[in-house]
Design a protein around this motif. Structure first.
Motif, PDB file in Angstrom:
ATOM      1  N   GLU A 242       0.940  -1.134  -0.009  1.00  0.00           N
ATOM      2  CA  GLU A 242       0.045   0.087   0.050  1.00  0.00           C
ATOM      3  C   GLU A 242       0.951   1.279   0.056  1.00  0.00           C
ATOM      4  N   VAL A 243       0.125   2.514  -0.501  1.00  0.00           N
ATOM      5  CA  VAL A 243       1.041   3.490  -0.458  1.00  0.00           C
ATOM      6  C   VAL A 243       1.083   4.527   0.586  1.00  0.00           C
ATOM      7  N   SER A 244       0.220   3.979   1.542  1.00  0.00           N
ATOM      8  CA  SER A 244       0.209   4.893   2.930  1.00  0.00           C
ATOM      9  C   SER A 244       0.503   4.263   4.150  1.00  0.00           C
ATOM     10  N   LEU A 245       0.370   4.792   5.012  1.00  0.00           N
ATOM     11  CA  LEU A 245       0.951   4.217   6.561  1.00  0.00           C
ATOM     12  C   LEU A 245      -0.059   3.300   6.828  1.00  0.00           C
ATOM     13  N   GLY A 246      -1.126   3.269   6.422  1.00  0.00           N
ATOM     14  CA  GLY A 246      -2.471   2.576   6.915  1.00  0.00           C
ATOM     15  C   GLY A 246      -3.440   3.538   7.841  1.00  0.00           C
ATOM     16  N   ILE A 247      -4.620   3.323   7.819  1.00  0.00           N
ATOM     17  CA  ILE A 247      -5.422   4.029   8.768  1.00  0.00           C
ATOM     18  C   ILE A 247      -5.052   4.185  10.179  1.00  0.00           C
ATOM     19  N   HIS A 248      -4.731   5.220  10.826  1.00  0.00           N
ATOM     20  CA  HIS A 248      -4.366   5.287  11.989  1.00  0.00           C
ATOM     21  C   HIS A 248      -5.124   6.189  13.053  1.00  0.00           C
ATOM     22  N   ALA A 249      -4.607   6.070  14.290  1.00  0.00           N
ATOM     23  CA  ALA A 249      -5.357   7.081  15.456  1.00  0.00           C
ATOM     24  C   ALA A 249      -4.552   8.064  15.839  1.00  0.00           C
ATOM     25  N   THR A 250      -4.938   9.386  15.565  1.00  0.00           N
ATOM     26  CA  THR A 250      -4.253  10.456  16.078  1.00  0.00           C
ATOM     27  C   THR A 250      -5.031  11.380  17.118  1.00  0.00           C
ATOM     28  N   PRO A 251      -4.591  11.353  18.207  1.00  0.00           N
ATOM     29  CA  PRO A 251      -4.924  12.254  19.128  1.00  0.00           C
ATOM     30  C   PRO A 251      -4.788  13.692  18.698  1.00  0.00           C
ATOM     31  N   ASP A 252      -5.700  14.635  18.831  1.00  0.00           N
ATOM     32  CA  ASP A 252      -5.476  15.937  18.428  1.00  0.00           C
ATOM     33  C   ASP A 252      -4.879  16.744  19.545  1.00  0.00           C
ATOM     34  N   LEU A 253      -4.696  18.275  19.538  1.00  0.00           N
ATOM     35  CA  LEU A 253      -4.080  18.745  20.481  1.00  0.00           C
ATOM     36  C   LEU A 253      -5.228  19.318  21.668  1.00  0.00           C
ATOM     37  N   ARG A 258      -8.898  11.294  15.924  1.00  0.00           N
ATOM     38  CA  ARG A 258      -9.168  11.337  14.518  1.00  0.00           C
ATOM     39  C   ARG A 258      -8.658   9.778  14.111  1.00  0.00           C
ATOM     40  N   LEU A 259      -9.448   9.322  13.219  1.00  0.00           N
ATOM     41  CA  LEU A 259      -8.905   8.183  12.324  1.00  0.00           C
ATOM     42  C   LEU A 259      -8.726   8.674  11.045  1.00  0.00           C
ATOM     43  N   GLY A 260      -7.557   7.998  10.437  1.00  0.00           N
ATOM     44  CA  GLY A 260      -7.545   8.327   9.094  1.00  0.00           C
ATOM     45  C   GLY A 260      -5.858   8.842   8.868  1.00  0.00           C
ATOM     46  N   PRO A 261      -5.754   9.257   7.487  1.00  0.00           N
ATOM     47  CA  PRO A 261      -6.317   8.917   6.350  1.00  0.00           C
ATOM     48  C   PRO A 261      -6.209   7.851   5.745  1.00  0.00           C
ATOM     49  N   ASP A 262      -7.182   7.490   4.861  1.00  0.00           N
ATOM     50  CA  ASP A 262      -7.259   6.360   4.173  1.00  0.00           C
ATOM     51  C   ASP A 262      -6.302   6.727   2.812  1.00  0.00           C
ATOM     52  N   ALA A 263      -6.410   6.046   1.725  1.00  0.00           N
ATOM     53  CA  ALA A 263      -5.545   6.215   0.484  1.00  0.00           C
ATOM     54  C   ALA A 263      -6.410   6.046  -0.629  1.00  0.00           C
ATOM     55  N   GLN A 264      -7.055   6.693  -1.315  1.00  0.00           N
ATOM     56  CA  GLN A 264      -7.623   6.664  -2.729  1.00  0.00           C
ATOM     57  C   GLN A 264      -7.175   7.346  -3.689  1.00  0.00           C
ATOM     58  N   TYR A 265      -6.497   6.833  -4.745  1.00  0.00           N
ATOM     59  CA  TYR A 265      -6.227   7.322  -6.074  1.00  0.00           C
ATOM     60  C   TYR A 265      -7.538   7.997  -6.595  1.00  0.00           C
ATOM     61  N   VAL A 266      -7.615   9.351  -7.148  1.00  0.00           N
ATOM     62  CA  VAL A 266      -8.541  10.048  -7.564  1.00  0.00           C
ATOM     63  C   VAL A 266      -8.101  10.646  -8.725  1.00  0.00           C
ATOM     64  N   GLN A 311       4.151   8.699  -6.887  1.00  0.00           N
ATOM     65  CA  GLN A 311       4.267   7.183  -6.746  1.00  0.00           C
ATOM     66  C   GLN A 311       2.573   6.740  -7.356  1.00  0.00           C
ATOM     67  N   GLY A 312       2.376   6.017  -8.279  1.00  0.00           N
ATOM     68  CA  GLY A 312       1.000   5.445  -8.482  1.00  0.00           C
ATOM     69  C   GLY A 312       0.714   4.485  -7.948  1.00  0.00           C
ATOM     70  N   PRO A 313      -0.610   3.730  -7.868  1.00  0.00           N
ATOM     71  CA  PRO A 313      -0.908   2.474  -7.237  1.00  0.00           C
ATOM     72  C   PRO A 313      -0.106   1.418  -7.650  1.00  0.00           C
ATOM     73  N   GLN A 314       0.342   0.649  -6.720  1.00  0.00           N
ATOM     74  CA  GLN A 314       1.142  -0.599  -6.642  1.00  0.00           C
ATOM     75  C   GLN A 314       2.432  -0.157  -7.183  1.00  0.00           C
ATOM     76  N   GLU A 315       2.979   0.919  -7.158  1.00  0.00           N
ATOM     77  CA  GLU A 315       4.471   1.662  -7.646  1.00  0.00           C
ATOM     78  C   GLU A 315       5.068   1.613  -6.244  1.00  0.00           C
ATOM     79  N   SER A 316       6.605   1.351  -6.626  1.00  0.00           N
ATOM     80  CA  SER A 316       7.410   1.650  -5.374  1.00  0.00           C
ATOM     81  C   SER A 316       7.748   2.872  -5.307  1.00  0.00           C
ATOM     82  N   PHE A 317       8.421   3.013  -4.073  1.00  0.00           N
ATOM     83  CA  PHE A 317       8.863   4.496  -3.162  1.00  0.00           C
ATOM     84  C   PHE A 317       9.423   5.412  -4.256  1.00  0.00           C
ATOM     85  N   ARG A 318       8.685   6.591  -3.985  1.00  0.00           N
ATOM     86  CA  ARG A 318       9.418   7.767  -4.964  1.00  0.00           C
ATOM     87  C   ARG A 318       9.688   8.586  -4.004  1.00  0.00           C
ATOM     88  N   ASP A 319      10.876   9.409  -4.179  1.00  0.00           N
ATOM     89  CA  ASP A 319      11.376  10.372  -3.410  1.00  0.00           C
ATOM     90  C   ASP A 319      10.854  11.800  -3.713  1.00  0.00           C
TER      91      ASP A 319
END
Ligand SMILES: Cc1cc2nc3c(=O)[nH]c(=O)nc-3n(C[C@H](O)[C@H](O)[C@H](O)COP(=O)(O)OP(=O)(O)OC[C@H]3O[C@@H](n4cnc5c(N)ncnc54)[C@H](O)[C@@H]3O)c2cc1C
Length: 362
Positions: A242-253, A258-266, A311-319
């Motif tokens: 996957e291209v993202s770190l996975g849906i995660h939980a972030t306490p805010d200030l 919050r949960l997210g973000p997901d990753a949807q190519y549009v 980096q597009g879907p299924q592509e490897s790391f781009r700097d």
């Protein structure tokens, strides 16, 4: 914004052209506000190097400038046996990238730290935190203004023409009036449009592999009753495909979570900031492995952002691409393209990098 603060000087004519009413209305205000420690990125990549330096610089700026931040610490949790090896690889990689204080916690250690999390083990990063990104941007804005930079809002760059030893830049202002000016140095930090700006300046963006793919990330807010159930940032072990770190939980200030973000190519032409409320189920399922207390009924649509990805879907790391385009026959043009995550964390370090290029040019 960080670049504007680093390249401006009293007596130097620096103009920041921004198409919106103000700064920070796109990616920089539509993100998780996480100060990353640099665990994931390949060693020696620009992402790894600028993340390590950038996170230190951001904490320093926050301390000096009274910008709100919280070094909450982060847990990357393994929910299955197969993920334990991946945790070790992340530990190794993070250490190579100079992420401080990383250590693996047992299931019991995790329970002691976060009683409401389910985990076989976790990688703990004490230096990961969150920052008030608006005030961080305001800090750079004020610094740049104090150094006589001029911010020109509601002014869109529409054409760029190489002329002699510089560029003729044509813009349209809020009244629809077109005008142009000449500059010797042009820094392209146009986020989601940075590939288009590079093309306007004369780069063959297909050949150079500069074309951006838009990747949307939505967030859902957890109801107040459950938002206090965790204190750390909690991430899954990332899926390498996957291209993202996975849906995660972030306490805010505040006291929120919050949960997210997901990753949807549009598709670029169809990109928008609408949030699809029906994705609640998907979000709660995604985190249930490690946050069993979350139910879809606890979630409310929050915000979303669009990543400027090379980096597009299924592509490897781009700097990141941060390049003075002299070799392509365009001296004076500095392109910043594909500044996706961890671009917020890296911003002050990227700004130093660009400043060094500029000082050599002038
Ligand atoms: C969902 C999401 C989550 C993220 N989470 C994190 C995180 O937790 N931690 C982290 O470190 N990073 C994170 N990031 C990455 C971070 O937000 C970005 O790397 C960073 O904000 C990029 O900043 P930027 O200045 O390049 O782009 P932007 O903030 O988008 O700024 C670009 C500016 O250029 C202007 N512009 C564009 N075209 C033109 C034109 N033709 N004329 C004039 N102006 C123009 C735009 O209006 C915009 O204001 C996340 C990103 C997203 C989308």
């Amino acid at each position: 914004m960080a670049v504007s603060a680093s390249v401006s000087r009293p007596g130097r004519a620096v103009y920041i052209l921004e198409k919106n009413m103000s700064f920070g209305q796109e990616a920089s205000s539509r993100n998780s506000e996480v100060i990353h420690a640099g665990i994931y990125y390949p060693k020696d990549s620009l992402k790894a190097k600028t993340c390590a330096e950038g996170s230190h610089l951001i904490y320093e700026i926050c301390e000096r400038g009274s910008i709100l931040y919280k070094k909450a610490g982060k847990l990357i949790v393994a929910s299955e046996k197969e993920e334990l090896k991946k945790l070790k690889r992340l530990l190794q990689n993070g250490r190579e990238n100079r992420a401080a204080g990383l250590r693996i916690l047992s299931a019991k250690d995790v329970k002691d730290m976060e009683p409401n999390i389910r985990a076989l083990a976790a990688l703990y990063s004490p230096d990961t935190g969150i920052v008030d990104s608006h005030n961080l941007m305001r800090h750079f804005f004020q610094k740049a203004k104090a150094q006589e930079a001029d911010f020109v809002f509601q002014t869109e760059v529409r054409q760029i023409e190489k002329q002699g030893r510089g560029f003729k830049v044509s813009v349209r202002d809020a009244d629809g009036t077109d005008f142009s000016f000449f500059t010797r140095t042009l820094i392209n930090c146009a986020g989601l449009n940075s590939d288009i700006i590079a093309e306007l300046a004369g780069i063959d963006i297909k050949k150079e592999n500069y074309i951006l793919k838009f990747c949307k990330g939505e967030y859902f807010r957890v109801g107040v009753n459950k938002s206090r159930l965790i204190k750390h940032l909690v991430y899954p072990v990332p899926n390498e495909k996957e291209v993202s770190l996975g849906i995660h939980a972030t306490p805010d200030l505040g006291a929120g979570l919050r949960l997210g973000p997901d990753a949807q190519y549009v598709e670029r032409s169809k990109a928008n900031y609408n949030i699809n409320d029906s994705r609640k189920e998907h979000f709660s399922r995604a985190v249930n492995r490690f946050l069993p207390f979350i139910e879809s009924a606890d979630l409310a649509a929050d915000t979303c952002g669009i990543r400027a990805k090379l980096q597009g879907p299924q592509e490897s790391f781009r700097d990141f691409i941060i390049c003075h385009e002299e070799e392509k026959g365009l001296p004076g043009l500095i392109n910043l393209i594909g500044i996706d995550s961890p671009g917020l964390t890296c911003a002050p370090s990227i700004a130093k990098y660009v400043q060094n290029i500029v000082e050599e040019l002038i």
